[in-house]
Structure formats: structure tokens, C-alpha cells
Design an enzyme around this catalytic site. Structure first.
Site, short mmCIF file in Angstrom:
data_model
loop_
_atom_site.label_atom_id
_atom_site.label_comp_id
_atom_site.label_asym_id
_atom_site.label_seq_id
_atom_site.Cartn_x
_atom_site.Cartn_y
_atom_site.Cartn_z
N TRP B 102 0.74 -1.22 0.06
CA TRP B 102 0.07 -0.19 0.14
C TRP B 102 0.79 1.33 0.19
CZ3 TRP B 102 -4.75 0.46 -1.62
CH2 TRP B 102 -5.43 -0.94 -1.74
N ASP B 173 -1.50 6.46 6.63
CA ASP B 173 -2.73 5.71 6.16
C ASP B 173 -3.21 4.52 7.10
OD1 ASP B 173 -4.57 3.72 4.85
OD2 ASP B 173 -3.31 3.59 3.22
N LYS B 197 -12.62 -1.75 6.51
CA LYS B 197 -12.00 -2.54 7.49
C LYS B 197 -12.42 -2.72 8.76
CE LYS B 197 -8.38 -2.38 3.86
NZ LYS B 197 -8.81 -3.27 2.95
#
Lengths: 361, 361
Positions: B102, B173, B197
Site C-alpha cells: 500500500w 494511512d 476494514k
């Protein structure tokens, strides 16, 4: 007990059947043991949901094979930037027809990326009509011609598409009248909108774009909003708004069960004729948009005596008629009568308005 | 019948209580006669929902008053562009710590807007650790220091925040470990992530940003993604993903009922210790991330004999243990054990893994 009738301009009423199915499937979609919200977007269950939704939308609108259907995020306001970022290519301008608050906002946002040209209309309201086509003035080499097919706030709708110069793709914001009638997708380069009026929940954006327009994005366009990237990844370059796609899919199935867009258009005409017919027949209420451009979806109207506005809204709510207050920029009332609003809802509204007129006139 | 345990990395399992409440309220939220999906985002009902959700998130994370909480769209992948568009100002670079897939993607997207500097880590995997802090090499004048606090795909988590150069805001993030433990928000300039999530449905993005960072957006940033504009409009400059905010709000209420983040962290530690403890005790399965950097949320693991992968997944599904397949870039298995996964789910997984080892070892 019957549900109230909800005239919200958006997020807007959904078919009751769709909500019932969503409630029933909330904890367990088709025996999967998962809520749709809990599914990996790359798993076989959600892939099936998304594939079916896209196929049904393609069927409903008879989308030609050389157009991609994209499910994105950010709504029409984000697209106001995403469109020039994707479509300007090496051109310096795009033509805008401004017939209401939404296309005015689109024009303004385009200034970040080019020098937009006002081909027709006006940047300030009141907006009450689509300008006559002979008055349209196009620029020499625009990247596209932009219009908003139905102005949700002002209630101005295009009932025929103006002719664009040859080779200039028409880009249409159809947020509030998509799926309300059959359209000829081939006449457009790109159709887009937020889902939260005629399709499903807020947070889902639909884009229908012709293949040849996928090749001209600015390098500054965020990858998540680059149509070519989104298309190449089947709308799953970033995690899509999965639950919104699911609800949209249920709405598409509902539309098919109703008989598709020809039947839906027939109903929408009947609903609009009933409401406008009453508005034309009384002096107690007024409507201002010129007749040929009245929206079938959003009907702004005014009480002649605006001191009665609060009483009207309170009595309407008591009668099970919700969210009738007009947009603050226009004032008065607004009845949004999208696909999910049954004729019975418009009949109930007109009956209420007559009774309110009788007791307050 | 008990629901299966769903180990999806995202969109991920939600608390069953939340899904039950959402199902119950689907046709009529609190006597309003409307589904939350059908409410105007500017009406009093939805305003109440959104205000409460923001207040609960602020309370759970103890967000200081000089930070704004924004509800946006596009997920972390869109933010990879939106962040440099908002935060670079007149600077030419930003520092990135790359500890997994990511953050590598974030680094790559930043190249559209600046020359990002790799302060630590590597642009290609395998990623198995956070590099030692003394090896971090910062650039002279970065706009910010970027990191991903938990790498969902690789299972690498920061358990302590590295020290950034003075005056350089840390941007994190936190898509996959937000709300999994208490954090000190004041150590960050900006925290962001996709909701799908640990918070709610896909299509909702959270951004927590310090006030002084709102003033430096590029004129090329789409208005819908300009933090200052979003903040000034209480996340309603464009229509927000209303249903996602509603579900997130139910999750925040659920977290408060559980005892808040200190209690949630205690449970998350217990779940992770149980699973890693078993993985460390067997040679039948393997895990590769270095111990100090193992994620509490996402546990990639491998069968030593990978020819058994399909049998493992099929038997797991039969045992009511869903979505255990690893990300294609890493392979093997991955158990995502977010807040909504109860200890009993991890116990069931470990019991299944032991039994599978016994019958296939």
C-alpha cells in the site's frame, strides 16, 4: 401501516420492494453467510452481484458495446473536475450549456482546468427554460459539449437533445433523470451522475463513456478517477462502494420487473401530467418553469401566499408527505417524483394540496 | 444458526449487532418513515446521524479540537493523489516510508504531483519489517512524511511511530488498523483511510486533519476533494455516502459499548497472540513477517505444503471460516482479525488449523 411518500430530491425514495429485500438479506446474502457489506469486492459472490448490476443497466439503457459502464465515487460534483481531467486532452476549452444551478457549478469547476465557453444559457438564475437551439454559440474547437439533462434544483429538463457540432462529444449530467425514460446512448460521448436520485444510495457514481474517449486523460488526473484505469479494472481499481452497487442492482432488477424504461416513462409522464395539470388549474399554487422545459422528475412550486409555507410543510408531513421543502436557492416547495414514486403518491400529494387550498384559500 | 466467521481483509466483517440494527431500521429509521438511504443529507434526521457519528469518532480517538474529521469518498487509493494535491503547497517533495504494497502504491501515485523521496523501506517486496529508525533518511524540505501504519496485504504494522523531522507533519494511512487501539492523534498531521476494514462499508473515506494543513491545496485539486472546502461544509460540499456514515456511526456506538479503544486493544492483542502463538508452535504452517512488526489485524500465513492450499480453503469454508485466501501478490492464506472478529472466531480458526494439521500433517 403504509409508508409515507417521500419527495426528497436526493438521496431519494427507493422502491419498497428493494428495501425489503435488502433488509432480509442484510445478515446473509443468498446463503453465503455474509452481508453484502462484508464481502471482498474480488470474491465470487460480489463479482456476481457487480456483473449482474452492470449487465442489467446495460440492458435497461441499451448501452452499445463500444461504451464502458463505470461505477465510481464522488458524485456529480467530483465528476465536474474528473471530466475535464479526463477529456480535455490537448484542447483549451469545452462548451457548456448552463440551464440551472448544477450546470452552472459544472462550468465553474471546469475553470480549474481550461477556459470553458458558455455556449448557451446563463451563469446566474432564475433558470426557467432551455435556450432555443438557434441561439447556441459553439467555440471553434471544444473538447466536448456539456449539459445537464435535468436540473434537479430548478426543475428544467431537456426533452430533446440539442445538436452538437460534428465530432464534438456530448457530455451529459443525468444524475436526476437517468433511467426515467429510454435514451439513445449513441448520441452521447459520456453520461454520468450520482446514483442517489433514480438508482440507489449516495456515494455511487455512474459513468457511461465511449471507448474512444478513454485515451486522453491528463497525467494530473488521480489514478482512481482515470476512466481508462477504472475501465481496465472493471471498476475495481480501488475498492468500489460495494453496498451501493448491490442496491443499484436491486433497483435495476425492479425496473426490469416493471417493464423497463418505456413503461417507466409512461408512468413518469402520467405522474408529471397529474401534478403540473393541477398546478396549472389553480392560482393558489404557482410553478415558474416554462412549459416545454418542465422536469418530469423535479417539480418546484410555490404557494402564492408564502407566509403559509411552514403550515403547508407541517400539514404535509402529518399527511405522510415528506421532504417537500424547496431548495434554499429557489425557495418554495419541490416535489421530486422519481421512478420509485408511485402514481398513488402523486395522487395523494395533489389531494393534499387541494385540501390545503380549500382550508387556507 | 450462528453466522460463519468472516476473515475478509476488506470489505470486512461487521459486528452482528450492527447488521441486525441496520436490517431492523431499513424501512423506517426511528419512526421517520424513511430508510436512512432515502434521507436528504441536509435534513434534520440525517444531520443528527452524521453529527453523532462524528462526535463518537472524535470521542473514541480523543481527536483534539484543532483537528477536523472529514467523511469523503474514493478510499485510500484516491487519497494517494488527494493528499499531495492538498498538502504539497509550494514544496517539491514529500518523504515516504514504504513498508508494503500500500505505501508502495502511495509513493508511485505521488509521482504525479512531486518527486517523492524514499525515506525508508523498499519499493518492491517481500516486505517483512519496518526498517530500523536510525536508517531513515529524510529529505531537506519535505511537505510531509508518509507512512502506512498497517500494511493490509503484507501484514506489517508499526507498533511505534517513528520520529519525523521537526515541523514535518506525519501523514498516516490507517485504513486497516484505525480504531484497533488508542493513538495519540496530536502526533500526526493527517490520518486517513478507507472505512471498509474497521469502520463500515466500502465507499466511505475518513480523514482527520490538523487545521493548519487546510490552507495549501493546489488550484488543480477538484473542489470535492479539497480538504478546506470539505471541512467548511461539514463533509457535505458534495452529497456524502450517507448510508456508509450511518453504518459507521452504528459501529462507533458498538465500540463505545464494548468499552472503547483500550478494551478493544486488549481484545485485539489476545486474538493476535492466540493466532501467532499457534503459528510459532507448528511447522505445518509458517508466517514470515518479523515478530516485532507483525500486524494485529492481518495475519498472512502459509501452509508448508502449498499443494494443500485448495483443500485447506475448502475445508475452512465447510467449517464456517470464510475468506481466508491470501492476497494474490503474497499468496498463501491471510486471516484478517479486525475489531468485529470475536476471540471465539480466532479460537475456531486455530482449532480448525490444528485439526487440518492433524489430518493432513
Amino acid at each position: 401501516m403504509a409508508r409515507p411518500y417521500n419527495f426528497s430530491a436526493g438521496p431519494a425514495a427507493l422502491p419498497e420492494e428493494v428495501l425489503r429485500q435488502a433488509a432480509e438479506e442484510m445478515l446473509d446474502w443468498h446463503g453465503s453467510g455474509m452481508s453484502v457489506m462484508e464481502m471482498s469486492h474480488r470474491g465470487k459472490e460480489f463479482t456476481q452481484i457487480a456483473t449482474q448490476a452492470e449487465a442489467d443497466l446495460r440492458e435497461l439503457l441499451a448501452v452499445p458495446a463500444n461504451y464502458k459502464i463505470l461505477f465510481m465515487q464522488g458524485g456529480a460534483i467530483a465528476e465536474n473536475a474528473i471530466i475535464p481531467l479526463n477529456l480535455l486532452g490537448d484542447k483549451q476549452t469545452a462548451d457548456y450549456v448552463v440551464t440551472g444551478s448544477w450546470s452552472a457549478k459544472s462550468f465553474k469547476e471546469a475553470k480549474k482546468y481550461c477556459t470553458p465557453h458558455l455556449a448557451a444559457g446563463a451563469l446566474t438564475g432564475p433558470w426557467l427554460a432551455v435556450p432555443p437551439e438557434p441561439t447556441f454559440s459553439f467555440s471553434a474547437d471544444p473538447a466536448y459539449l456539456f449539459l445537464c439533462s435535468n436540473e434537479t434544483i430548478d426543475g428544467v429538463e431537456f426533452h430533446a437533445l440539442p445538436k452538437a457540432p460534428a465530432q464534438v462529444p456530448v457530455v451529459a449530467d443525468m444524475s436526476s433523470n437517468i433511467l426515467s425514460r429510454p435514451i439513445d446512448v449513441a448520441q452521447y460521448g459520456l453520461i454520468f451522475g450520482g446514483a442517489q436520485k433514480n438508482i440507489g444510495p449516495a456515494g455511487l457514481t455512474f459513468v457511461i463513456v465511449r471507448d474512444d474517449l478513454l485515451d486522453r486523460a491528463s497525467p494530473l488526473c488521480p489514478s482512481a478517477f482515470e476512466y481508462k484505469t477504472v475501465a481496465a479494472n472493471g471498476s475495481m481499481y480501488n475498492t468500489p462502494p460495494t453496498y451501493g452497487i448491490y442496491i443499484a442492482g436491486l433497483v435495476f432488477q425492479w425496473l426490469k420487473r416493471q417493464g423497463g424504461l418505456a413503461e417507466i416513462e409512461r408512468r413518469n409522464i402520467a405522474k408529471a401530467e397529474l401534478l403540473y395539470g393541477y398546478l396549472d388549474a389553480t392560482a393558489f399554487y404557482q410553478t415558474r418553469v416554462e412549459k416545454p422545459f418542465r422536469s418530469r422528475m423535479n417539480v418546484p412550486f410555490f404557494l402564492k401566499d408564502e407566509s403559509l409555507n411552514d403550515a403547508f410543510l407541517a400539514a404535509a408531513k402529518d399527511a405522510g408527505l415528506l421532504q417537500l421543502k424547496g431548495h434554499k436557492s429557489v425557495g418554495g416547495m419541490r416535489a421530486s417524483i422519481y421512478n420509485a414514486m408511485p402514481l398513488a403518491g402523486v395522487q395523494a400529494l395533489v389531494a393534499f394540496m387541494k385540501e390545503f387550498e380549500r382550508t387556507h384559500g
